[in-house]
Each structure stands twice: as structure tokens, then as C-alpha cells.
Write a protein that holds these residues in place. Structure first.
Motif, PDB file in Angstrom:
ATOM      1  N   UNK A 144       3.321 -47.818  14.913  1.00  0.00           N
ATOM      2  CA  UNK A 144       4.208 -46.804  14.818  1.00  0.00           C
ATOM      3  C   UNK A 144       5.477 -47.253  15.438  1.00  0.00           C
ATOM      4  N   UNK A 145       5.654 -48.309  16.296  1.00  0.00           N
ATOM      5  CA  UNK A 145       7.033 -48.801  16.611  1.00  0.00           C
ATOM      6  C   UNK A 145       7.706 -49.245  15.557  1.00  0.00           C
ATOM      7  N   UNK A 146       6.930 -50.290  14.661  1.00  0.00           N
ATOM      8  CA  UNK A 146       7.514 -50.611  13.577  1.00  0.00           C
ATOM      9  C   UNK A 146       8.005 -49.883  12.559  1.00  0.00           C
ATOM     10  N   UNK A 147       7.202 -48.773  12.272  1.00  0.00           N
ATOM     11  CA  UNK A 147       7.414 -47.555  11.387  1.00  0.00           C
ATOM     12  C   UNK A 147       8.754 -46.928  11.977  1.00  0.00           C
ATOM     13  N   UNK A 148       8.874 -46.772  13.285  1.00  0.00           N
ATOM     14  CA  UNK A 148       9.908 -45.964  13.780  1.00  0.00           C
ATOM     15  C   UNK A 148      11.229 -46.763  13.511  1.00  0.00           C
ATOM     16  N   UNK A 149      11.311 -48.028  13.495  1.00  0.00           N
ATOM     17  CA  UNK A 149      12.253 -48.736  13.105  1.00  0.00           C
ATOM     18  C   UNK A 149      12.714 -48.797  11.823  1.00  0.00           C
ATOM     19  N   UNK A 150      11.598 -48.732  10.797  1.00  0.00           N
ATOM     20  CA  UNK A 150      11.961 -48.564   9.440  1.00  0.00           C
ATOM     21  C   UNK A 150      12.559 -47.238   9.169  1.00  0.00           C
ATOM     22  N   UNK A 151      12.027 -46.236   9.895  1.00  0.00           N
ATOM     23  CA  UNK A 151      12.429 -44.804   9.557  1.00  0.00           C
ATOM     24  C   UNK A 151      13.902 -44.632   9.895  1.00  0.00           C
ATOM     25  N   UNK A 174       3.358 -37.267  11.893  1.00  0.00           N
ATOM     26  CA  UNK A 174       2.230 -36.419  12.010  1.00  0.00           C
ATOM     27  C   UNK A 174       1.288 -36.938  13.002  1.00  0.00           C
ATOM     28  N   UNK A 175       0.680 -38.173  12.889  1.00  0.00           N
ATOM     29  CA  UNK A 175      -0.552 -38.464  13.587  1.00  0.00           C
ATOM     30  C   UNK A 175      -0.341 -39.615  14.585  1.00  0.00           C
ATOM     31  N   UNK A 176       0.738 -40.191  14.396  1.00  0.00           N
ATOM     32  CA  UNK A 176       0.966 -41.560  15.214  1.00  0.00           C
ATOM     33  C   UNK A 176       1.090 -41.189  16.872  1.00  0.00           C
ATOM     34  N   UNK A 177       0.685 -42.029  17.676  1.00  0.00           N
ATOM     35  CA  UNK A 177       0.803 -41.602  19.137  1.00  0.00           C
ATOM     36  C   UNK A 177       2.064 -42.100  19.812  1.00  0.00           C
ATOM     37  N   UNK A 178       2.884 -41.063  19.879  1.00  0.00           N
ATOM     38  CA  UNK A 178       4.187 -41.623  20.624  1.00  0.00           C
ATOM     39  C   UNK A 178       5.067 -40.296  21.127  1.00  0.00           C
ATOM     40  N   UNK A 179       5.657 -40.488  22.091  1.00  0.00           N
ATOM     41  CA  UNK A 179       6.197 -39.175  22.868  1.00  0.00           C
ATOM     42  C   UNK A 179       7.801 -38.949  22.273  1.00  0.00           C
ATOM     43  N   UNK A 180       7.855 -38.064  21.486  1.00  0.00           N
ATOM     44  CA  UNK A 180       8.996 -37.436  20.999  1.00  0.00           C
ATOM     45  C   UNK A 180      10.033 -36.781  22.068  1.00  0.00           C
ATOM     46  N   UNK A 181       9.451 -36.211  23.067  1.00  0.00           N
ATOM     47  CA  UNK A 181      10.059 -35.735  24.082  1.00  0.00           C
ATOM     48  C   UNK A 181      10.905 -36.659  25.186  1.00  0.00           C
ATOM     49  N   UNK A 186      14.480 -38.452  15.898  1.00  0.00           N
ATOM     50  CA  UNK A 186      14.957 -39.673  15.227  1.00  0.00           C
ATOM     51  C   UNK A 186      16.138 -39.633  14.670  1.00  0.00           C
ATOM     52  N   UNK A 187      16.622 -38.285  13.911  1.00  0.00           N
ATOM     53  CA  UNK A 187      18.039 -38.179  13.443  1.00  0.00           C
ATOM     54  C   UNK A 187      19.058 -38.002  14.411  1.00  0.00           C
ATOM     55  N   UNK A 188      18.696 -37.695  15.763  1.00  0.00           N
ATOM     56  CA  UNK A 188      19.542 -37.290  16.715  1.00  0.00           C
ATOM     57  C   UNK A 188      19.869 -38.720  17.220  1.00  0.00           C
ATOM     58  N   UNK A 189      18.777 -39.601  17.425  1.00  0.00           N
ATOM     59  CA  UNK A 189      19.012 -41.034  17.668  1.00  0.00           C
ATOM     60  C   UNK A 189      19.957 -41.499  16.796  1.00  0.00           C
ATOM     61  N   UNK A 190      19.781 -41.460  15.324  1.00  0.00           N
ATOM     62  CA  UNK A 190      20.469 -42.245  14.350  1.00  0.00           C
ATOM     63  C   UNK A 190      22.072 -41.895  14.646  1.00  0.00           C
ATOM     64  N   UNK A 191      22.259 -40.493  15.013  1.00  0.00           N
ATOM     65  CA  UNK A 191      23.345 -40.084  14.972  1.00  0.00           C
ATOM     66  C   UNK A 191      24.081 -40.548  15.942  1.00  0.00           C
ATOM     67  N   UNK A 192      23.471 -40.424  17.400  1.00  0.00           N
ATOM     68  CA  UNK A 192      24.184 -41.049  18.688  1.00  0.00           C
ATOM     69  C   UNK A 192      24.373 -42.620  18.446  1.00  0.00           C
ATOM     70  N   UNK A 193      23.770 -43.282  17.768  1.00  0.00           N
ATOM     71  CA  UNK A 193      23.961 -44.760  17.614  1.00  0.00           C
ATOM     72  C   UNK A 193      25.341 -45.014  16.824  1.00  0.00           C
ATOM     73  N   UNK A 194      25.335 -44.001  15.809  1.00  0.00           N
ATOM     74  CA  UNK A 194      26.496 -44.008  15.020  1.00  0.00           C
ATOM     75  C   UNK A 194      27.640 -43.694  15.710  1.00  0.00           C
ATOM     76  N   UNK A 195      27.390 -42.774  16.531  1.00  0.00           N
ATOM     77  CA  UNK A 195      28.831 -42.205  17.350  1.00  0.00           C
ATOM     78  C   UNK A 195      28.926 -43.215  18.476  1.00  0.00           C
ATOM     79  N   UNK A 196      28.029 -43.967  18.776  1.00  0.00           N
ATOM     80  CA  UNK A 196      28.528 -45.147  20.010  1.00  0.00           C
ATOM     81  C   UNK A 196      29.161 -46.124  19.120  1.00  0.00           C
ATOM     82  N   UNK A 197      28.803 -46.610  18.124  1.00  0.00           N
ATOM     83  CA  UNK A 197      29.710 -47.767  17.269  1.00  0.00           C
ATOM     84  C   UNK A 197      30.983 -47.268  17.178  1.00  0.00           C
ATOM     85  N   UNK A 198      31.023 -46.040  16.754  1.00  0.00           N
ATOM     86  CA  UNK A 198      32.634 -45.522  16.636  1.00  0.00           C
ATOM     87  C   UNK A 198      33.426 -45.544  17.676  1.00  0.00           C
ATOM     88  N   UNK A 199      32.804 -45.056  18.896  1.00  0.00           N
ATOM     89  CA  UNK A 199      33.457 -45.186  20.133  1.00  0.00           C
ATOM     90  C   UNK A 199      33.826 -46.561  20.394  1.00  0.00           C
TER      91      UNK A 199
END
Length: 442
Positions: free
Chosen positions: A32-39, A72-79, A355-368
């Protein structure tokens, strides 16, 4: 990466790897860690629709199964990842003079199976539609803005009190009905408890009208500038007189109104006339802030409180910052697919949103990081012939080229980026000058 800066794919890749390393402990297994990176790479790509099927195709997978399992099923903590997003945004954007902004946005859906969906009003469509409503918290500072928390509004009768429907959609037993102001309070108190030290909170009328929410902010010692309706009644004359906000504004003398800009918009500075008046007792730092459109005369009102005395210009600044969360929604939906998910389950939806919020935060950090240290005054912006600073959409466009087209040289990327941003600067100068010459002077 503005004029004079270089596009550095290796540095971008290193920064992305740092983000992944930050959340790695939230995943129990390597798959799931690799899948999250791909996602995440898919969310940052130029793929048109960022759902599991198209993200899987973008990644070269034979089927969408790995993406679907991740949500849906992978074990990871979204919170916990959400907590990481909040901390990352605060570190990269800073908190000095920062503002926490709360607002909601709609996610239009078909059918009745998606968690929390029902026919309800959403500002996204401007009417009653079949939709989910998400309440979000954003952090805005001088370096940028990012979404840092989220809650799904669960309608009381159609969802909260329907055990079978809740179970089918995977809604946890610990989740109960809460009004939108209560959801806002939860997110803001969680941010403060996590060490996000900002002096201000702002929001629209849905939150400004709630006295319990305002009292909660005062108890925490955080100032607020919250929009309210013209019918809001406030106490003036040392608390002796209860009167509507629009009545207060109508009685103010002409000298009470001052011109201030609520910040720079896409077409120039947003000038309004502003007036304020003490409410409550004379010893409190409570104000009714009134805003008047200089062309139409339309009025807007804000209830304000601060732990110490502040100037009118500061309240105007905070009121103007409120629109930053709309820019966050636009960027999140348009650039990283915040609303592109095609899942119904509570867990799947929250994982995609996080994950979309994380992607946006990453873009915002690059822009900053790419923003140059140069004056941000209206006069400078109106006259400057430099390219505009790198925006989140431009960063995402460049990242997609770097990650997916390694044969494209950094020099070529920078050339076209500068070309686009110079043309945008020309359009901005034209807008600013037109706004300045057409602005009423009375």
C-alpha cells in the motif's frame, strides 16, 4: 523557478521523496505504501480524470485493482496522514499572521448510495442538487494557502438515524450528526491543539451566525472575522441598544467610511469602503465591520473579536483572506482531482480526499519555495514586466512534464514556463490599470 531560477527535476524528486518518507509510517506494508506513491504521482499528473481507472492506466497497470484496494481495503491510517498534511503545510507556509479559513464545498453525485449524499443546497452548483457536502479547513499565510482538514457533513434524518444505510456506506459508529459549525469547531480546535498557532479564524455566514462557535473561539483566545447576514442583531451604545446590522450601517456618517483593499484579486486590488463600530461593552474588543461596494453600494457585514485591540486595516485583511479557500477548492478540484473520485464508501472517499489534500499541499510548498523576494505592492504589480510568480497550476504542469516526460530538458520547460507567465503578467497589468482608472473616487 521564476525568472532567473532554474527548473531542477532532481530537487523536485527529492522533495517528493521527503513527502513520501514523512507518511511512510502510516502504512503497515510495502504494497500500500508503493500504491500510495503511485496514486499521488497520478494526482500530480496531467491525466484528465483522476479516478482509480485512469490513475491505474496512467501508471501502466493492467487493471485498477491496486488503486481500488488502496482506497478501500488496504491497512493504513488516513487520519494520521491528514495530521501529516496539516503539519507539512504549517512548516512550509509558516503561521505568522496566518488565518484559518472554514468553508464547505459540494461534490455532485448520482444515486443515493454514496456516504452522506442527498438532495441539498450546494454553492458549487448554486442550487439544490444531489450531492455530498464537505466542510474543509484551510491555512492561509503570506506564502500560500492549503487545505489542512476535512469533514463529511452527514445529514441528520436521511443518514445519521438510518443504521442500515450507515452500515452499507461504512460510516463508523463513532460518527454522529453534527452541524457544519460543529464540524468547523472540531477542525479548528484540532489544529490549535496540534500547535498551529495563528491569530485569526474567518468564515462565511453559515459559521458567523453561530454564537456557540464564536464563544468557542473566544475561549481559545483566537480572533475571528466572521461574515453575518444583514439581519444580524448587535448591541451598540455600550450594550444598551439591540439593532440590525444594516440599520447600523445606514446611520453611519460619511466620514466613518474608509477605503481599503481587501487584497489583490486576479483583476487587481479589491477596493471597498469599510466602517466599524464597537459592539457590546466599551471595554471589549468586539466590532461590527461593514463593507460597501464602491460601485453598487452593496453591503456585507462581519462580526469581529480579538483578544487585543487591532486596527481596522487588520480586520479588512482577514476579511479579504476568506476568499483564499475558494482558490484552494478550485486548485484542488482542477489540479489534483479532489472531486474526481468514483467511490461510495466512507473510507474510500476520505482516503482519496486526504491524498488529494497532500498533493495540493506539496504543490503549494513548491510554489512557495519558488516565489522570489520582491515587493508585492499594487504599484509594483501594475508596472512590473517580470513573469508572474509560479502558480499551483503552473507547478503541476511542470511536474507532470518532469515526472512523465524525462526526455524534456529543464531549459525547455523553463523557456515555455517563462513565456506563459510573461503573457499572464501582461494581462494582469492591463486588468490592474483598467481597475485603477475605473475605480470610483467618491
Amino acid at each position: 523557478m521564476a525568472a532567473g531560477h532554474s527548473v531542477d527535476p532532481a530537487r523536485w524528486q527529492a522533495m517528493f521523496d521527503q513527502v513520501m518518507a514523512r507518511i511512510a509510517c502510516r502504512f503497515g506494508r510495502v504494497e500500500p505504501r508503493a500504491a500510495a506513491r503511485t496514486y499521488l504521482l497520478g494526482l500530480l499528473s496531467g491525466v484528465e480524470r483522476k479516478n482509480c481507472w485512469q490513475l491505474a492506466e496512467q501508471a501502466g497497470l493492467a487493471r485498477p485493482g491496486p488503486m481500488q484496494r488502496l482506497l478501500r481495503y488496504a491497512r493504513w491510517d488516513a487520519e494520521a496522514v491528514r495530521d501529516d498534511v496539516r503539519a507539512y503545510a504549517a512548516e512550509r507556509l509558516g503561521t505568522d499572521g496566518g488565518v484559518l479559513i472554514v468553508d464547505e464545498t459540494g461534490f455532485l453525485k448520482k444515486g443515493r448510495s454514496s456516504a452522506g449524499v442527498q438532495r441539498q443546497y450546494t454553492g458549487t452548483a448554486g442550487r439544490i442538487e444531489n450531492a455530498q457536502i464537505g466542510v474543509f479547513l484551510a491555512l492561509a499565510t503570506s506564502r500560500g494557502r492549503a487545505l489542512i482538514d476535512r469533514r463529511l457533513y452527514l445529514p441528520e434524518h436521511s443518514w445519521s438515524n438510518d443504521p442500515e444505510r450507515r452500515d452499507t456506506a461504512g460510516i463508523p459508529e463513532t460518527v454522529h450528526f453534527a452541524t457544519k459549525p460543529r464540524l468547523a469547531q472540531e477542525m479548528i480546535e484540532a489544529a490549535l491543539d496540534a500547535g498551529i498557532t495563528v491569530p485569526w479564524v474567518t468564515g462565511d455566514e453559515a459559521y458567523g451566525q453561530d454564537p456557540q462557535l464564536r464563544a468557542a473561539f473566544e475561549a481559545r483566545g483566537i480572533g475571528y472575522v466572521l461574515a453575518v447576514a444583514c439581519s444580524m442583531r448587535v448591541r451598540i451604545n455600550h450594550g444598551r441598544t439591540l439593532v440590525r446590522a444594516d440599520t447600523v450601517a445606514s446611520r453611519l456618517p460619511a466620514v466613518a467610511w474608509q477605503q481599503h483593499s481587501a487584497g489583490n484579486g486576479a483583476k487587481g486590488p479589491r477596493f471597498y469602503d469599510w466602517a466599524w463600530i464597537h459592539t457590546g461593552t466599551s471595554s471589549s474588543h468586539r466590532r461590527l465591520l461593514s463593507r460597501r461596494n464602491r460601485s453598487t453600494g452593496e453591503l456585507a457585514f462581519y462580526l469581529c473579536w480579538s483578544p487585543t485591540e487591532v486596527p481596522l486595516s487588520e480586520l479588512v485583511r482577514v476579511a479579504g483572506v476568506r476568499w483564499s479557500i475558494e482558490e484552494c477548492f478550485q486548485a484542488a478540484k482542477g489540479q489534483v482531482g479532489l472531486d474526481h473520485y468514483q467511490v461510495r464508501h466512507w473510507t474510500s472517499r476520505h482516503r482519496h480526499i486526504t491524498l488529494a489534500m497532500l498533493a495540493l499541499a506539496f504543490l503549494t510548498a513548491l510554489a512557495a519555495d519558488a516565489a522570489p523576494d520582491r515587493p508585492a505592492s499594487t504599484h509594483h504589480l501594475a508596472l512590473s514586466r517580470d513573469p508572474i510568480t509560479l502558480t499551483v497550476p503552473e507547478i503541476r504542469h511542470l511536474l507532470a512534464a518532469v515526472f512523465n516526460s524525462p526526455a524534456v530538458t529543464a531549459a525547455r520547460l523553463l523557456h515555455w514556463s517563462n513565456w506563459r507567465r510573461r503573457h499572464q503578467a501582461t494581462a494582469r497589468r492591463s486588468h490592474y490599470r483598467r481597475r485603477t482608472t475605473s475605480e470610483p473616487t467618491g
